[in-house]
Design an enzyme around this catalytic site. Structure first.
Site, PDB file in Angstrom:
ATOM      1  CG  HIS A  77       4.153  54.669  60.056  1.00  0.00           C
ATOM      2  ND1 HIS A  77       3.707  55.090  58.827  1.00  0.00           N
ATOM      3  CD2 HIS A  77       3.998  55.732  60.895  1.00  0.00           C
ATOM      4  CE1 HIS A  77       3.298  56.359  58.914  1.00  0.00           C
ATOM      5  NE2 HIS A  77       3.454  56.757  60.158  1.00  0.00           N
ATOM      6  CD  GLU A 100       4.152  56.470  64.939  1.00  0.00           C
ATOM      7  OE1 GLU A 100       4.936  56.079  64.061  1.00  0.00           O
ATOM      8  OE2 GLU A 100       3.660  57.621  64.958  1.00  0.00           O
ATOM      9  CB  CYS A 116       3.141  60.675  62.808  1.00  0.00           C
ATOM     10  SG  CYS A 116       4.286  59.407  62.251  1.00  0.00           S
TER      11      CYS A 116
HETATM   12 ZN    ZN Z   1       2.860  58.478  60.876  1.00  0.00          ZN
END
Ligand code: ZN
Ligand code: NAG
Ligand code: NAG
Ligand code: NAG
Length: 310
Positions: free
Chosen positions: A270, A267, A118
């Site tokens: 996040h 994701e 990532c």
């Molecule tokens: Zn990440």
């Protein structure tokens, strides 16, 4: 200021764009050739302090991108000297990824560093988000202290208490085949949190936006062709999550491809306010190998429950 809209990481992304060596701006088109944006690291096998091997400056840029070093001196940042600052950055990387902190580019370090990952950095402004901190967990009535590995963004940004229903939409550049896997990833987070998620139409406003990009795409971290960085997303309440369109994507575990759903789970973490975890089995671990699929892990659930006091 526009920067205020995007929590801290935008600032670092911008720095990276300014400092990025030309190699990172190179576009590659998927060609079936199994090269990866991080392959340059393999040439540095065995390197240690004192070496001046061609390509060390690329390793410096890599470690700078993910937050491990920042040279005050531009010359040192772009030369091929394996100096003290680089050695110390490698040791920190090795500690974060549970490798013996030798400061040497040994096989294990090369293998970790070349694993696709990532784009969200592990360290920001000197704060190492992958180092365990003691948190006061209430486990049953015993109140024991547990070392946890999940982490939050600076200032612990999160969705406000009134905002438990989040809508998401796909930009027109998202392939239709990605949509069901992303929807399943939202379902999994929904089952483990107080959030509910619903898809909005492409032309409607939504809290979360999923896009597909290659290379440079405006104000944030450029993608880097096949391999390397796979995706990135922003802290609450920005809402943007981007896949790297240059990757080979798949539904489920397929050799040499990355699973849409696994990367979406990461994701979305996040988007909800989690940073990277040093627990390898956690969805919030920064790296993922081709063909690998993963689910939410207790470390991820503990993180989101802690952030939202669930
Ligand atoms: Zn990440
Ligand atoms: C690093 O430097 C040592 C000498 O200190 C040398 O023997 C070795 O070949 C160098 N390694 C690389 C990968 O350049
Ligand atoms: C930056 O580093 C180079 C190489 O080590 C050195 O020659 C130069 O004096 C340094 N510049 C500053 C401003 O420290
Ligand atoms: C980094 O830290 C410095 C001083 O601690 C602070 O002034 C600066 O705003 C921070 N930058 C970011 C991006 O958080």
């Amino acid at each position: 200021m526009a920067f205020k809209i995007f929590p801290l990481i935008s600032f670092l992304f911008l720095i990276f764009i300014l400092l990025a060596p030309s190699g990172h701006a190179k576009r590659s088109i998927p060609s079936g050739k199994k090269t990866s944006a991080f392959d340059f690291i393999k040439k540095l096998k065995g390197c240690h302090k004192g070496n001046t091997t061609k390509g060390i400056h690329e390793l410096k840029a890599y470690l700078e991108k993910f937050g491990y070093l920042r040279y005050p001196n531009k010359t040192q940042a772009t030369d091929d000297d394996f100096d003290d600052i680089l050695e110390s950055a490698i040791k920190t990387y090795q500690e974060n990824y549970h490798i013996k902190p030798s400061g040497v580019m040994d096989d294990e370090t090369i293998s970790k560093m070349t694993t696709p990952r990532c784009g969200v950095p592990d360290i920001v402004n000197g704060t190492n988000y992958m180092q365990p901190r003691n948190r006061n967990h209430k486990s049953g009535s015993s109140g024991v202290h547990v070392v946890s590995h999940y982490s939050f963004f600076e200032g612990e940004p999160k969705w406000p208490p009134s905002k438990t229903h989040l809508t998401y939409r796909f930009l027109p550049n998202v392939p239709a085949v990605a949509m069901d896997p992303v929807a399943r990833a939202f379902q999994k987070w929904q089952s483990s949190t107080h959030f509910t998620f619903a898809r909005a139409q492409t032309d409607q406003n939504s809290d979360l936006v999923i896009g597909f990009y290659r290379g440079d795409h405006g104000d944030i971290d450029p993608f880097d062709g096949p391999g390397g960085t796979l995706a990135h997303a922003f802290a609450p309440t920005n809402g943007r999550f981007h896949y790297d369109a240059d990757e080979q994507w798949s539904i489920g575990s397929v050799a040499d491809a990355f699973d849409y759903e696994t990367v979406a789970l990461h994701e979305i973490g996040h988007l909800l306010g989690l940073r990277h975890s040093s627990v390898e089995a956690a969805i919030m671990y920064s790296e993922i190998s081709a063909g690998q699929t993963k689910n939410l892990h207790e470390d991820d659930i503990a993180g989101i429950r802690d952030l939202y006091n669930l």
